[in-house]
Design an enzyme around this catalytic site. Structure first.
Site, mmCIF file in Angstrom:
data_model
loop_
_atom_site.group_PDB
_atom_site.id
_atom_site.type_symbol
_atom_site.label_atom_id
_atom_site.label_comp_id
_atom_site.label_asym_id
_atom_site.label_seq_id
_atom_site.Cartn_x
_atom_site.Cartn_y
_atom_site.Cartn_z
ATOM 1 N N ARG A 26 0.832 -1.218 0.000
ATOM 2 C CA ARG A 26 0.000 0.000 0.000
ATOM 3 C C ARG A 26 0.855 1.252 0.000
ATOM 4 N NH1 ARG A 26 -3.330 -0.863 5.126
ATOM 5 N NH2 ARG A 26 -1.287 -1.661 5.687
ATOM 6 N N ASN B 52 -6.000 -2.959 2.513
ATOM 7 C CA ASN B 52 -5.936 -4.416 2.592
ATOM 8 C C ASN B 52 -7.352 -4.948 2.752
ATOM 9 O OD1 ASN B 52 -3.152 -4.620 2.491
ATOM 10 N ND2 ASN B 52 -2.891 -4.666 4.696
#
Length: 98
Positions: free
Chosen positions: A23, A41
């Protein structure tokens, strides 16, 4: 000069993409390409999100999500859906959601 076409697209990346700073690298790459949106996530072990930006830059970002990712990630595949032209941005930057 013609206005650049803005597009929005949803994405989900499968493989080893959690616990490998995926990320953070996605956010960094998005900022580099001047792409707005978010990623997070999922409970299924994937990373999903939304991208908004100039069509060509979105193309570069999709390529990055499919083939590059973070240094420790192992991408199996990336899926893109709901791609559409947009009049204006709905996000002010690119955020990591929790």
């Amino acid at each position: 000069m013609a206005a650049k076409k803005l597009v929005a697209v949803d994405f989900e990346v499968f493989g080893k993409v959690q616990g490998v700073f995926f990320r953070k690298h996605t956010q960094k790459q998005a900022k580099k390409l001047d792409i707005r949106g978010w990623c997070k996530n999922t409970d299924q072990g994937t990373v999903e999100g939304q991208l908004e930006g100039v069509e060509q830059q979105i193309g570069f970002m999709k390529d990055w999500l499919e083939k590059t990712g973070s240094p420790s990630s192992r991408i199996e595949r990336a899926e893109f859906k709901n791609e559409k032209a947009i009049e204006d941005y709905t996000f002010s930057g690119f955020n990591i959601r929790h």
